[in-house]
Enzyme design. Structure first.
Site, short mmCIF file in Angstrom:
data_model
loop_
_atom_site.label_atom_id
_atom_site.label_comp_id
_atom_site.label_asym_id
_atom_site.label_seq_id
_atom_site.Cartn_x
_atom_site.Cartn_y
_atom_site.Cartn_z
N SER A 1 -8.02 -4.22 5.48
CA SER A 1 -8.65 -4.01 4.16
C SER A 1 -8.99 -5.32 3.46
CB SER A 1 -7.77 -3.13 3.27
OG SER A 1 -7.50 -1.90 3.89
N ARG B 1 -1.03 8.80 -10.12
CA ARG B 1 -1.02 7.61 -9.25
C ARG B 1 -0.42 6.39 -9.95
NH1 ARG B 1 -4.17 7.28 -4.87
NH2 ARG B 1 -4.51 5.09 -5.30
N ASN C 1 1.19 3.35 -2.97
CA ASN C 1 1.69 3.74 -4.30
C ASN C 1 1.15 5.10 -4.73
OD1 ASN C 1 2.81 1.21 -4.37
ND2 ASN C 1 1.36 0.35 -5.84
N GLU D 1 -12.37 -4.74 -3.77
CA GLU D 1 -12.89 -3.37 -3.66
C GLU D 1 -12.17 -2.40 -4.60
OE1 GLU D 1 -12.12 -5.23 -0.74
OE2 GLU D 1 -14.25 -5.74 -0.75
N ASN D 2 -11.02 -2.81 -5.12
CA ASN D 2 -10.23 -1.88 -5.94
C ASN D 2 -10.84 -1.58 -7.32
OD1 ASN D 2 -7.02 -3.01 -4.62
ND2 ASN D 2 -8.19 -1.19 -4.07
N ASP E 1 0.82 -1.22 0.00
CA ASP E 1 0.00 0.00 0.00
C ASP E 1 0.86 1.27 0.00
OD1 ASP E 1 -2.37 1.41 -0.01
OD2 ASP E 1 -2.59 1.38 2.17
#
Ligand code: IPE
Ligand code: IPE
Ligand code: MG
Length: 243
Positions: free
Chosen positions: A198, A42, A31, A76-77, A29
């Site tokens: 998560s 991003r 990035n 969820e991404n 996590d």
């Protein structure tokens, strides 16, 4: 002498190679924040993050860790902008293509954990190819969680267990998890300053040790992994018993 002392303080001990965790899991996590801090999109953070994964996987293998599981893309991404999702899928494709050429030489087994029915047929075909190569490799295994959710995994296992008419025992149930056959991670690491799971490895983390650090994933390096392992080696693991 002063210099030597400062270095000693910074390194804060050494990894005890005789007590390595067999299985380390990492939530890759930070990035996006890494890129934002540099005024970059991003997606630039995801590119550097993919490099960090290659580097840390090699380091785990060289140390003698047996399994490394990384969280690459959660259930969820999909909520993220389409461009970001397709960049991540593109990086995964690139990684798989490279792995097909190099995994035998590097002796790295590769396994993908998650609901792979939702990924593109092209990626699914690459997963099949890496699986076929992995069959001939013994030793270090990297597990990449892709469209992975801990709740999805538990529901999937429950449905399979029920459909097979099996008695619901821990053993039977575990055999239907995406992680079937892989020992639970002794150590779960989350960089980037967030202190939550998560939806990662909800079943497998029952007795894992957790390590959180502020470093963003693209900046995570071998020394950060050493620090996490050293912290893990100082923990008193009782598993509910007394010593
Ligand atoms: C982790 O980095 C990569 C994925 C979730 C795919 P993030 O993209 O979540 O980075 P932050 O948390 O926004 O910094
Ligand atoms: C978890 O990170 C998923 C991956 C690293 C692949 P997220 O960035 O998606 O998690 P939240 O949104 O901070 O909980
Ligand atoms: Mg994040």
């Amino acid at each position: 002498m002063a210099l030597f002392q400062r270095k000693e303080n910074r390194t804060a001990g050494q990894v005890d190679m005789s007590r390595l965790p067999r299985h380390i899991a990492i939530i890759m996590d930070g990035n996006g924040r890494w890129a934002k801090q540099r005024g970059l999109p991003r997606t630039a953070g995801h590119k550097v993050g993919a490099e960090t994964f290659r580097r840390i996987a090699t380091y785990c293998k060289d140390l003698g860790v047996e399994y490394l599981t990384v969280y690459a893309f959660s259930t969820e991404n999909w909520k993220r902008p389409m461009e970001e999702v397709s960049t991540i899928m593109g990086l995964l494709k690139q990684y798989m293509l490279e792995a097909i050429d190099s995994m035998e030489r590097d002796q790295i087994r590769l396994r993908f954990l998650g609901d792979l029915s939702a990924i593109s047929p092209e990626l699914q075909a690459l997963v099949d190819r890496t699986n076929a190569i992995s069959e001939h490799i013994h030793g270090f295994q990297a597990n990449v969680c892709l469209n992975y959710g801990g709740r999805d995994e538990i529901l999937h296992a429950a449905r399979e267990c029920a459909a097979a008419g099996e008695e619901i025992t821990e053993e039977n149930f575990s055999r239907h998890l995406y992680s079937a056959g892989i020992p639970d991670p002794e150590l779960i690491i989350r960089p980037s300053g967030e202190v939550r799971l998560s939806n990662f490895l909800l079943w497998q983390c029952a007795y894992s040790e957790f390590y959180f650090c502020d470093t963003l994933w693209p900046d995570f390096d071998e020394r950060e992994l050493d620090k996490a392992i050293i912290a893990y080696q100082k923990r008193d693991r009782r598993f509910g018993g007394v010593k």
